[in-house]
Write an enzyme that holds these catalytic residues in place. Structure first.
Site, PDB file in Angstrom:
ATOM      1  NE  ARG A 229      -4.142  -1.762   0.239  1.00 54.59           N
ATOM      2  CZ  ARG A 229      -4.193  -2.836  -0.526  1.00 54.59           C
ATOM      3  NH1 ARG A 229      -3.196  -3.094  -1.373  1.00 54.59           N
ATOM      4  NH2 ARG A 229      -5.216  -3.671  -0.456  1.00 54.59           N
TER       5      ARG A 229
ATOM      6  CD  GLU B 267      -2.231   3.287  -6.336  1.00 57.40           C
ATOM      7  OE1 GLU B 267      -3.222   2.685  -6.809  1.00 57.40           O
ATOM      8  OE2 GLU B 267      -1.290   2.696  -5.774  1.00 57.40           O
TER       9      GLU B 267
ATOM     10  CG  HIS C 233      -2.063  -0.757  -7.829  1.00 57.32           C
ATOM     11  ND1 HIS C 233      -2.705  -0.029  -6.868  1.00 57.32           N
ATOM     12  CD2 HIS C 233      -2.037  -2.030  -7.361  1.00 57.32           C
ATOM     13  CE1 HIS C 233      -3.059  -0.818  -5.863  1.00 57.32           C
ATOM     14  NE2 HIS C 233      -2.659  -2.048  -6.141  1.00 57.32           N
TER      15      HIS C 233
END
Length: 639
Positions: free
Chosen positions: A328, A357, A376
């Site tokens: 994370r 993000e 990601h």
């Protein structure tokens, strides 16, 4: 981050079964949905603190206020299918009608096939919030990934029709769990299917960073040939610290061992025997970061871990350390990482996740020449995507069929009469679990917890499943992304390698009260506060409900009487005059408000002082307390 798992973990043990007799339901119009909210309110874990079995004369404060609090907690909604704020209810489908399932983001074909066989499937992608709210009132289930925001407005628009929300992945940040619970909607996720993909991506970042693959590739495509600039480092013989030894972390460790690396790990819940089976040494947080050449992050984002990698943390690391993060983004203070990279303390970083993000195009961290980044991609393999699709489809279908899901992330339906009677003990159980885990010293893996209920009732008249679930919640949730409830408590405990056993001790007290006291014992661990260790060597605490509020009544072998609210400082001291004044002055000089102080003499010339504080004292203040000559040990606890 996914929770820890272990094939050798033992199931949590329960001595008792569902009670054959329960008290009559409260006169208030109770609802399953509001009781779900009661169990799942994570910001204020328990909103209902009163039990009808406690005489009203025992409570402090206005009787009418207390009655209103109970009524409000029970009357949030009027049935398991919640009513909209306007009082209108959408007509529910007949029992023989196929359920309607809406998929709002792309899902693997294998998962869609599972859904088609069970219900009426509609795939509608890129919906606006208004379009989603318009569709949801005729849907029984909704499946999303991370892009769809399932907020309170969505649940209100469903008018009680929506029964389950499935999140195709692990994180549930985009789903309003509180609203889902209030509206009686189960939320499930798919936490296991992407484990290998995330671990492989972590290894990919590790190796590509060590050999400057991304930078060298960009250089060649720019027409350059700079062999000397992109000299890398070998992995063989280097120390990798895996921060978080759960599903993904343990898979990364296995693969790193295959590359010839020496692997250490930090995880307060990982059993030492499971780590040893992989050839990994469990160490403290400070030992891990100070000895590692590479640090791979696999911890959840919680209030405890938020920005845990900061200026202070980086200053303790080896000069030239390399950081990998596929967990994370928020666990790293990104500005601090840029400073560490500029100073050379951190030689390189490889990041798949970010605090925001997507990150801004001007991000100094993303643009740093010593940082390798990916958008990601941890779970982005064909195999993982298909696995997630099947896992979430099966979980949603099971929920629609009325099955209890082990991947449920909000609370299940609990009989209102059981919840109402046990409500103050539920508060006590969670706080005892939260207190007990904070007494465990860093690096100690918790594997065995024993819970003892003292009661005047027969075992058949005491349903302890809810209490056990809340103790598990208190122990695991503070440093985990796991959401513990009655459905998944035993499952999560098993995944964490945590064996919870229960026993009941009969006492001569009034059977009007379901529980006289609850004891929590954690064995085979070191303690931060030696006074919490009982004669048998385990951390032992005991609590009771007094005046409707949870109290700590025993710590180790010492009797105490401490209200479990706010933050708490426990001190073992030489029993002498002036101690309360000395500690009070230290806290007052730092503007730390003291809510209560109590001192209980334990043995001759020894005492336990408990201090309730509204704010968390800083390290300097706590050090001053510890420096008081008559104080032999102390610990600060967040409740």
């Amino acid at each position: 981050m996914a929770s820890s798992s272990s094939s050798s973990s033992l199931k949590a043990i329960s001595t008792f079964t569902t009670p054959s007799k329960t008290p009559p339901p409260p006169s208030s119009s109770s609802s399953k949905a509001s009781l779900l909210s009661f169990l799942n309110n994570t910001s204020s874990p328990i909103s209902l603190k009163l039990s009808h079995s406690i005489p009203r004369s025992h409570f402090r404060g206005s009787h009418s206020t207390l009655s209103l609090a109970v009524t409000n907690a029970l009357n949030t909604v009027q049935s398991s299918s919640p009513v909209s704020t306007s009082g209108d209810r959408t007509k529910l489908p007949s029992s023989d009608a196929k359920p309607t399932i809406l998929v709002s983001e792309k899902l693997g074909e294998a998962g869609l096939d599972v859904l088609r066989k069970f219900g009426n499937l509609e795939c509608a992608y890129n919906l606006t919030p208004e379009e989603l709210c318009a569709k949801i009132s005729v849907c029984d289930a909704l499946i999303v990934r991370s892009g769809t925001k399932v907020n309170r407005q969505v649940f209100e628009a469903s008018k009680g029709r929506l029964k389950v929300v499935g999140r195709a992945g692990v994180g549930i940040d985009n789903v309003d769990l509180q609203a889902a619970t209030e509206f009686g909607c189960l939320v499930v996720n798919a936490p296991t299917a992407n484990t290998v993909a995330a671990a492989e991506h972590g290894i990919a970042l590790l190796t590509s960073m060590a050999r400057n693959v991304a930078q060298a590739d960009a250089s060649m495509k720019a027409g350059l040939w700079k062999r000397n600039k992109y000299v890398g480092v070998s992995l063989v013989g280097k120390t990798l610290a895996v921060m978080g030894f759960g599903k993904v972390g343990s898979e990364v460790a296995r693969r790193a061992k295959g590359l010839g690396m020496h692997v250490i790990a930090h995880d307060p819940y990982a059993p030492a025997d499971r780590a040893r089976a992989v050839g990994v040494d469990l160490v403290s947080f400070d030992q891990a970061i100070s000895t590692a050449d590479f640090v791979s992050l696999h911890m959840p984002l919680t209030p405890t871990t938020s920005k845990v990698f900061n200026d202070d943390t980086f200053s303790k690391m080896k000069k030239g350390v390399r950081i990998i993060n596929v967990a994370r983004g928020g666990v790293i203070d990104e500005d601090a990482l840029v400073r560490a990279l500029d100073s050379g303390v951190v030689a390189q970083a490889a990041l798949d996740v970010f605090t925001e993000e997507p990150p801004s195009k001007e991000s100094k961290l993303v643009q740093h020449e010593n940082v390798t980044v990916t958008p990601h991609l941890g779970a982005s393999t064909k195999e993982a995507q298909e696995g997630v699709a099947i896992e979430i489809a099966e979980a949603v279908v099971g929920a629609l069929q009325g099955e209890l899901s082990t991947t449920a992330v909000n609370a299940p339906m609990v009989p209102p009469e059981v919840m109402f009677e046990l409500s103050p003990y539920v508060v006590l159980a969670e706080k005892l679990g939260k207190l007990a885990v904070q007494l465990v010293a860093g690096g100690s893996g918790i594997t065995s917890v024993r819970v003892v209920y003292k009661s005047a009732r027969d075992s058949d008249d005491l349903d302890t499943r809810l209490l056990r679930a809340m103790i598990t919640k208190g122990i695991i949730e503070p440093i985990s992304t796991s959401f513990i409830n009655l459905v998944n408590a035993d499952y999560v405990a098993k995944q964490k390698g945590l064996r919870i056993s229960e026993e009941k001790v009969s006492v001569d007290s009034s059977p009007e009260f379901p529980v006289d006291s609850i004891q929590v014992h954690i064995s085979n661990v070191d303690s931060k506060f030696a006074s919490s260790v009982s004669d048998n060597g385990s951390i032992s605490i005991e609590g009771k409900v007094k005046y409707g509020e949870p109290h700590l009544t025993c710590l180790g072998s010492f009797g105490v009487d401490v209200s479990l609210e706010g933050n708490l400082i426990l001190c073992r001291q030489v029993d002498q005059p002036g101690m309360i004044g000395k500690v009070g002055n230290i806290l007052g000089s730092q503007n730390v408000n003291v809510s209560f102080m109590s001192v209980g003499r334990t043995i001759l010339k020894k005492a336990i002082m408990a201090i309730g504080v509204d704010e968390e004292p800083n390290k300097e203040t706590l050090k001053k307390i510890g420096d008081v000559a008559a104080i032999e040990e102390f610990v600060f606890l967040k409740l």
